[in-house]
Design a protein around this motif. Structure first.
Motif, short mmCIF file in Angstrom:
data_model
loop_
_atom_site.label_atom_id
_atom_site.label_comp_id
_atom_site.label_asym_id
_atom_site.label_seq_id
_atom_site.Cartn_x
_atom_site.Cartn_y
_atom_site.Cartn_z
N ILE A 7 0.82 -1.21 0.00
CA ILE A 7 0.00 0.00 0.00
C ILE A 7 0.86 1.26 0.00
N LEU A 62 -6.91 -2.93 4.52
CA LEU A 62 -5.46 -2.90 4.50
C LEU A 62 -4.88 -4.28 4.78
N ILE A 80 -8.37 -3.70 -3.75
CA ILE A 80 -7.51 -2.55 -3.52
C ILE A 80 -7.98 -1.44 -4.44
#
Length: 142
Positions: A7, A62, A80
């Motif tokens: 991320i 996450l 995502i």
């Protein structure tokens, strides 16, 4: 997610891409400051990026995600949303600063350009720090 494709680096890459496009657009505005009827443009991406990150954290997205290698594979884990974030160019046709209908204010463009350059530099530093910390872990030194 891997360390190199997680991320954080994806967010920083999206930020760098958006800032680079914005720099090009702002430089074009400055170059056309004396062009009659020229309308300034700007790039929007920070709000879209923030929204994607906020929705990921609100939905606990996450966590880890399985990688698919074929279109027929079922995804494992949450989607995502950062992949869908892209910078977009917006033309400002609502204002006219001068009689020749050009709406570029050189002072405003240069100030915005300066702020964008600082933002870009910060993102580069954060990305370097991220990979530097990974390098430190791999090399095993404190």
């Amino acid at each position: 997610m891997s360390l190199l494709g997680g991320i954080t680096p994806l967010t920083l890459k999206k930020s760098l891409d958006g800032a680079m496009l914005r720099h090009e657009i702002l430089a074009n505005n400055v170059a056309n400051v004396n062009t009659p009827r020229f309308k300034r443009s700007d790039v929007t991406f920070r709000a879209q990026l923030k929204s994607a990150i906020d929705s990921m954290t609100e939905n606990s997205q996450l966590s880890m995600r399985g990688k698919t290698t074929n279109l027929g594979h079922m995804p494992i884990g949450p989607p995502i949303h950062l992949d869908q974030v892209s910078a977009s160019i917006q033309k400002d046709t609502a204002t006219s600063v001068r009689v020749d209908e050009n709406n570029v204010s050189l002072d405003m463009e240069l100030a915005t350009l300066s702020g964008n350059a600082a933002y870009y530099s910060t993102m580069v530093r954060l990305l370097n720090d991220y990979y530097g910390s990974i390098r430190t872990v791999i090399q095993g030194r404190a």
